[in-house]
Design an enzyme around this catalytic site. Sequence first.
Site, PDB file in Angstrom:
ATOM      1  N   HIS A  52       0.769  -1.168  -0.054  1.00 52.85           N
ATOM      2  CA  HIS A  52      -0.242  -0.122  -0.111  1.00 52.85           C
ATOM      3  C   HIS A  52       0.803   1.399   0.169  1.00 52.85           C
ATOM      4  O   HIS A  52       2.156   1.093   0.233  1.00 52.85           O
ATOM      5  CB  HIS A  52      -0.860  -0.257   1.248  1.00 52.85           C
ATOM      6  CG  HIS A  52      -1.973  -1.151   1.089  1.00 52.85           C
ATOM      7  ND1 HIS A  52      -2.818  -1.242   2.156  1.00 52.85           N
ATOM      8  CD2 HIS A  52      -2.227  -2.138   0.271  1.00 52.85           C
ATOM      9  CE1 HIS A  52      -3.949  -2.061   1.732  1.00 52.85           C
ATOM     10  NE2 HIS A  52      -3.272  -2.698   0.842  1.00 52.85           N
ATOM     11  N   GLU A  54       1.242   3.735   2.092  1.00 53.25           N
ATOM     12  CA  GLU A  54       1.870   3.877   3.093  1.00 53.25           C
ATOM     13  C   GLU A  54       3.239   3.107   3.379  1.00 53.25           C
ATOM     14  O   GLU A  54       4.013   3.659   3.927  1.00 53.25           O
ATOM     15  CB  GLU A  54       0.669   3.514   4.356  1.00 53.25           C
ATOM     16  CG  GLU A  54      -0.485   4.383   4.595  1.00 53.25           C
ATOM     17  CD  GLU A  54      -1.819   3.760   3.786  1.00 53.25           C
ATOM     18  OE1 GLU A  54      -2.726   3.823   4.368  1.00 53.25           O
ATOM     19  OE2 GLU A  54      -1.461   3.070   2.723  1.00 53.25           O
ATOM     20  N   CYS A  77      -5.830   1.248   6.310  1.00 53.34           N
ATOM     21  CA  CYS A  77      -6.405   0.029   6.659  1.00 53.34           C
ATOM     22  C   CYS A  77      -5.861  -0.608   7.990  1.00 53.34           C
ATOM     23  O   CYS A  77      -4.742  -0.527   8.477  1.00 53.34           O
ATOM     24  CB  CYS A  77      -6.449  -0.918   5.506  1.00 53.34           C
ATOM     25  SG  CYS A  77      -4.625  -1.602   5.505  1.00 53.34           S
ATOM     26  N   ALA A 158     -20.633  13.476 -26.214  1.00 55.29           N
ATOM     27  CA  ALA A 158     -20.310  14.595 -27.012  1.00 55.29           C
ATOM     28  C   ALA A 158     -21.482  15.074 -27.691  1.00 55.29           C
ATOM     29  O   ALA A 158     -22.112  14.493 -28.537  1.00 55.29           O
ATOM     30  CB  ALA A 158     -19.215  14.247 -27.964  1.00 55.29           C
ATOM     31  N   ARG A 192     -11.217   6.956 -20.306  1.00 53.54           N
ATOM     32  CA  ARG A 192     -11.237   5.407 -20.577  1.00 53.54           C
ATOM     33  C   ARG A 192     -10.055   4.875 -19.773  1.00 53.54           C
ATOM     34  O   ARG A 192     -10.439   3.850 -19.275  1.00 53.54           O
ATOM     35  CB  ARG A 192     -11.306   5.263 -21.973  1.00 53.54           C
ATOM     36  CG  ARG A 192     -12.281   5.811 -22.913  1.00 53.54           C
ATOM     37  CD  ARG A 192     -12.043   5.145 -24.303  1.00 53.54           C
ATOM     38  NE  ARG A 192     -13.207   5.637 -25.248  1.00 53.54           N
ATOM     39  CZ  ARG A 192     -13.419   5.515 -26.386  1.00 53.54           C
ATOM     40  NH1 ARG A 192     -12.241   4.763 -27.060  1.00 53.54           N
ATOM     41  NH2 ARG A 192     -14.657   5.558 -26.983  1.00 53.54           N
ATOM     42  N   ASP A 208     -21.373   3.109 -35.781  1.00 47.73           N
ATOM     43  CA  ASP A 208     -20.364   3.705 -35.949  1.00 47.73           C
ATOM     44  C   ASP A 208     -19.058   2.574 -36.007  1.00 47.73           C
ATOM     45  O   ASP A 208     -18.070   3.120 -36.723  1.00 47.73           O
ATOM     46  CB  ASP A 208     -19.902   4.440 -34.575  1.00 47.73           C
ATOM     47  CG  ASP A 208     -20.874   5.561 -34.378  1.00 47.73           C
ATOM     48  OD1 ASP A 208     -21.493   6.076 -35.629  1.00 47.73           O
ATOM     49  OD2 ASP A 208     -21.449   6.090 -33.353  1.00 47.73           O
ATOM     50  N   LEU A 212     -13.624   1.381 -29.365  1.00 50.25           N
ATOM     51  CA  LEU A 212     -13.756   1.519 -28.122  1.00 50.25           C
ATOM     52  C   LEU A 212     -12.594   1.106 -27.225  1.00 50.25           C
ATOM     53  O   LEU A 212     -12.725   0.446 -26.043  1.00 50.25           O
ATOM     54  CB  LEU A 212     -14.963   0.449 -27.278  1.00 50.25           C
ATOM     55  CG  LEU A 212     -16.015   0.846 -28.204  1.00 50.25           C
ATOM     56  CD1 LEU A 212     -17.272  -0.149 -27.969  1.00 50.25           C
ATOM     57  CD2 LEU A 212     -16.693   2.188 -27.990  1.00 50.25           C
ATOM     58  N   ARG A 215      -6.886   4.959 -25.858  1.00 51.74           N
ATOM     59  CA  ARG A 215      -5.616   5.258 -26.667  1.00 51.74           C
ATOM     60  C   ARG A 215      -4.967   6.473 -25.962  1.00 51.74           C
ATOM     61  O   ARG A 215      -4.411   7.415 -26.683  1.00 51.74           O
ATOM     62  CB  ARG A 215      -6.043   5.535 -27.884  1.00 51.74           C
ATOM     63  CG  ARG A 215      -6.773   4.548 -28.545  1.00 51.74           C
ATOM     64  CD  ARG A 215      -6.886   4.656 -30.239  1.00 51.74           C
ATOM     65  NE  ARG A 215      -8.006   5.353 -30.534  1.00 51.74           N
ATOM     66  CZ  ARG A 215      -9.254   5.051 -30.412  1.00 51.74           C
ATOM     67  NH1 ARG A 215      -9.531   3.734 -30.126  1.00 51.74           N
ATOM     68  NH2 ARG A 215     -10.239   5.668 -30.900  1.00 51.74           N
ATOM     69  N   PRO A 305     -29.225   7.506 -27.450  1.00 51.00           N
ATOM     70  CA  PRO A 305     -30.205   7.708 -27.023  1.00 51.00           C
ATOM     71  C   PRO A 305     -31.146   6.705 -26.193  1.00 51.00           C
ATOM     72  O   PRO A 305     -31.412   7.038 -25.358  1.00 51.00           O
ATOM     73  CB  PRO A 305     -30.950   8.712 -27.989  1.00 51.00           C
ATOM     74  CG  PRO A 305     -30.594   8.124 -29.265  1.00 51.00           C
ATOM     75  CD  PRO A 305     -29.178   7.671 -29.167  1.00 51.00           C
TER      76      PRO A 305
END
Length: 366
Positions: A52, A54, A77, A158, A192, A208, A212, A215, A305
């Site tokens: 971790h 820490e 933790c 977008a 992403r 389209d 996906l 990049r 949509p």
Amino acid sequence: MDERDIRFMQRALSLARQGIGLASPNPTVGCVIVRDQEIVGEGFHHYNLKDHAEAVALKTAGEKARGATMYVTLEPCNHTGRTGPCTEAILAAGISRVFAGVEDPNPRVEGGGAERLKAAGVAVEFAFAQEYEAAKELNQGFFCWSRTKRPFVTLKSAMTLDGQLALQRSDKRKKHEWITSEESRAEVHRMRHASDALLTGIGTVLADDPLLTDRSGLPRRRKLLRVVLDSKLRLPLKSKLVLNTNDDLLVFTAAGLKSPRAKKLLQAGVEIVRLPARRGMLDLKAVLRELGRREILSVLLESGPTLNGAALAAGLVDKLVFFYAPKLAGGSALPFVRGPKSFPPVRGLRESRFGPDVCVEAWLRG
């Protein structure tokens, strides 16, 4: 909390961000150890390296940690998992004060880390205002999954200024025209990169033929899981998604798995999970439950949509991110959403700019 505390906590937050894409399914955490106003140790969590944040910072600080202050973005933790409790390592190192960014909602922690440190005589404080919110936002996926066992869902779109997802094409043979700027598209790839999975519907795939993929060029530990909702299993065998799969493509469907198409998709390396559907729409809650079972902490929803509307109507969207381009679509018939007549209330809002575009972020939960 004074200006020095703020400065060191901001450094811890900066370190934590270096773990984006590398820490999941653990939280993203950064840590700084300060003695006599000098940083003597620091680090961030990388899942594959186990330690971790820490522990990383304590190892770099060595004996200089004794009597020092620790700034860590998440409550330490107090349980044994892949490593021992961070609280015990902090006590053994002789840290005198711990300044944490935000409480850990993990049921195995839930304040237990702070209580253990206080009981041993360590001063414990939590950040507030801007630093608290930054620490909380950094792990919104982990927090959501810890409480609900489902991923945090961000719906990204977008759009033109008149709320359309596409521009009119005067020439049908014309190639796809981006709505938003190169700067906005680069930010989407950073989004992403920070996500465990990207979710879309078959309508978007057929329209389209997207890749996906992430990049961004930034390092990531887990592959970005590409998820398609395809109730009738229409995913084309020659789509970019199928041709470029590398154990990172998951399709949810209501169709049978013995059809010739299903067999060919499976042979191509596509994972298919069958779920119930109602009126042609897959059970979105069941989709998120399955992703949560796979320790997917965060999902980026990039769709059209119909799926946008279904996700909002089901109350499954935690955050909206809209990139508005300074353009008008006019008579376009591809609005941001179809379906719901009412929307959940907005609980927080932030605005920023990417090139000529305006980005609006809206939180619907938390």
